[in-house]
Design an enzyme around this catalytic site. Structure first.
Site, PDB file in Angstrom:
ATOM      1  N   GLU A  27     -17.508  37.971 -28.717  1.00 37.79           N
ATOM      2  CA  GLU A  27     -17.656  39.214 -29.488  1.00 37.79           C
ATOM      3  C   GLU A  27     -19.109  39.631 -29.421  1.00 37.79           C
ATOM      4  O   GLU A  27     -19.885  39.070 -28.650  1.00 37.79           O
ATOM      5  CB  GLU A  27     -17.193  39.000 -30.931  1.00 37.79           C
ATOM      6  CG  GLU A  27     -17.968  37.906 -31.664  1.00 37.79           C
ATOM      7  CD  GLU A  27     -17.559  37.749 -33.122  1.00 37.79           C
ATOM      8  OE1 GLU A  27     -16.868  38.611 -33.677  1.00 37.79           O
ATOM      9  OE2 GLU A  27     -17.976  36.740 -33.721  1.00 37.79           O
ATOM     10  N   LYS A  64     -16.074  33.939 -42.345  1.00 32.91           N
ATOM     11  CA  LYS A  64     -17.171  34.919 -42.493  1.00 32.91           C
ATOM     12  C   LYS A  64     -18.138  34.334 -43.518  1.00 32.91           C
ATOM     13  O   LYS A  64     -18.098  34.664 -44.702  1.00 32.91           O
ATOM     14  CB  LYS A  64     -16.609  36.285 -42.908  1.00 32.91           C
ATOM     15  CG  LYS A  64     -17.583  37.427 -42.637  1.00 32.91           C
ATOM     16  CD  LYS A  64     -16.877  38.764 -42.717  1.00 32.91           C
ATOM     17  CE  LYS A  64     -17.861  39.907 -42.820  1.00 32.91           C
ATOM     18  NZ  LYS A  64     -18.706  40.100 -41.653  1.00 32.91           N
TER      19      LYS A  64
HETATM   20  N1  PXG Z   1     -17.737  40.012 -35.731  1.00 34.94           N
HETATM   21  C1  PXG Z   1     -18.659  39.584 -36.610  1.00 34.94           C
HETATM   22  C2  PXG Z   1     -19.424  38.368 -36.319  1.00 34.94           C
HETATM   23  C3  PXG Z   1     -18.868  40.318 -37.792  1.00 34.94           C
HETATM   24  O1  PXG Z   1     -19.763  39.902 -38.673  1.00 34.94           O
HETATM   25  C4  PXG Z   1     -17.160  41.888 -37.071  1.00 34.94           C
HETATM   26  C5  PXG Z   1     -16.997  41.118 -35.939  1.00 34.94           C
HETATM   27  C6  PXG Z   1     -16.286  43.083 -37.296  1.00 34.94           C
HETATM   28  O2  PXG Z   1     -15.325  42.830 -38.321  1.00 34.94           O
HETATM   29  P1  PXG Z   1     -14.778  43.980 -39.269  1.00 34.94           P
HETATM   30  O3  PXG Z   1     -13.837  43.284 -40.192  1.00 34.94           O
HETATM   31  O4  PXG Z   1     -15.967  44.556 -39.961  1.00 34.94           O
HETATM   32  O5  PXG Z   1     -14.093  44.975 -38.413  1.00 34.94           O
HETATM   33  C7  PXG Z   1     -18.099  41.487 -38.031  1.00 34.94           C
HETATM   34  C8  PXG Z   1     -18.306  42.296 -39.272  1.00 34.94           C
HETATM   35  C9  PXG Z   1     -23.460  43.720 -42.176  1.00 34.94           C
HETATM   36  C10 PXG Z   1     -22.049  43.847 -41.850  1.00 34.94           C
HETATM   37  O6  PXG Z   1     -23.839  44.117 -43.270  1.00 34.94           O
HETATM   38  C11 PXG Z   1     -21.472  42.978 -40.946  1.00 34.94           C
HETATM   39  C12 PXG Z   1     -20.143  43.113 -40.652  1.00 34.94           C
HETATM   40  C13 PXG Z   1     -19.401  44.077 -41.237  1.00 34.94           C
HETATM   41  C14 PXG Z   1     -19.994  44.935 -42.122  1.00 34.94           C
HETATM   42  C15 PXG Z   1     -21.328  44.826 -42.432  1.00 34.94           C
HETATM   43  O7  PXG Z   1     -24.246  43.254 -41.353  1.00 34.94           O
HETATM   44  N2  PXG Z   1     -19.610  42.240 -39.772  1.00 34.94           N
END
Ligand code: PXG
Length: 291
Positions: free
Chosen positions: A182, A149
């Site tokens: 995804e 991430k």
């Molecule tokens: N795929 C990607 C590429 C992400 O960035 C998820 C899946 C979902 O993962 P989680 O662990 O959240 O269930 C993410 C999560 C933002 C923001 O501020 C981005 C995410 C999560 C929270 C906030 O843009 N991405």
């Protein structure tokens, strides 16, 4: 509002980083997005573990232990008195000179922000959303592992721009083999024949914390969860489809590339999962002691 910046809580106005920070100059760093629900930080340890795993892979040594990071996060939430909100954790390579070499950076920058979050409108959960497939593919595992991430989101941002241009809130990203990976900031699931299916992380998906939670809840509800390979054909012919993510929670998908999913309305299984999820989030978390 107080921001945790390199070991200190400072007022928002004073929370500033250098223009020589390699997080800004090169997107060199990692981050997490975490929710606080009714004073409980949801899956805090899992998020922090993912942060440390991402950092390890890019050889970014976070200048504090995982336990200290957990403490610092809880303290920042408590100091801001925010019972419902969003935590953004950022660790960048730190300040260096104008070259990409991380050896120029002495100390990583550690930032913890606790704020509100722009959520999807409530009607999305009742009516569901439509998706398109983006032409922008997910960066292949061979180039940059999508399990990291990182602060490099251009790939996903390009796909998000495609979604916006098509008038939908999210887009599906395929991997280099044309299989479903995804969405741009959410994981993707389908339900078919009693199975709860989501692309395996080696297919180009981030190991989402919400995704992991939904796999657990699905099993409890009686679905057979599977992390697998999915093509667009599987999506077009699914009984149900939904997104998962920290911001999104669980959002029903009713149309993909002009094909109605199931009967074209949010599925009953998705609804059950969303209710189970919303019961869980207010009880299952690290409780913050507010002063
Ligand atoms: N795929 C990607 C590429 C992400 O960035 C998820 C899946 C979902 O993962 P989680 O662990 O959240 O269930 C993410 C999560 C933002 C923001 O501020 C981005 C995410 C999560 C929270 C906030 O843009 N991405």
């Amino acid at each position: 509002m107080l921001i945790y910046l390199n070991g200190k809580l400072v007022p928002k106005e004073e929370a500033k980083v250098s223009v020589y920070d390699h997080g800004l100059l090169y997107g060199d760093g990692v981050f997490e997005g975490i929710r606080v629900y009714e004073g409980n930080i949801f899956r805090l340890r899992e998020h922090i573990e993912r942060l440390y795993e991402s950092a390890r892979t890019i050889m970014l040594e976070i200048p504090m232990s995982l336990e200290k990071m957990i403490e610092a996060t809880v303290e920042t939430v408590a100091a801001n008195g925010r019972k419902d909100g969003y935590i953004r954790l950022v660790v960048s390579r730190g300040v260096g000179d104008l070259g990409i070499d991380p050896a120029n950076c002495d100390v990583p920058t550690v930032i913890i922000i606790v704020d509100g979050i722009a959520l999807y409108p409530p009607e999305f959960y009742d009516t569901g959303i439509s998706l398109i497939t983006a032409s922008t593919r997910r960066i292949p595992l061979e180039c940059l592992d999508p399990r990291i991430k990182s602060l490099n989101y251009l790939n996903n941002i390009q796909a998000k721009i495609e979604a916006r241009r098509a008038g939908v809130p999210e887009a599906i990203m395929l991997n280099q083999n044309g299989r479903v990976a995804e969405c741009t900031a959410d994981n993707l699931f389908v339900i078919k024949d009693g199975k709860l299916l989501t692309p395996d992380v080696t297919e180009g998906a981030l190991p989402g914390i919400t995704r992991a939670t939904v796999l657990e809840l699905g099993k409890q509800i009686g679905y057979e969860p599977q992390e697998t390979r999915l093509g667009l054909h599987d999506l077009y012919n699914a009984e149900e489809c939904f997104l998962t993510g920290t911001g999104a929670e669980i959002v029903p998908v009713i149309n993909v590339d002009g094909r109605g999913i199931g009967d074209g309305t949010p599925g009953a299984g998705t609804g059950r999962l969303l209710r189970a999820f919303r019961e869980l989030i207010v009880t299952d978390g690290v409780a913050v002691a507010f002063r």
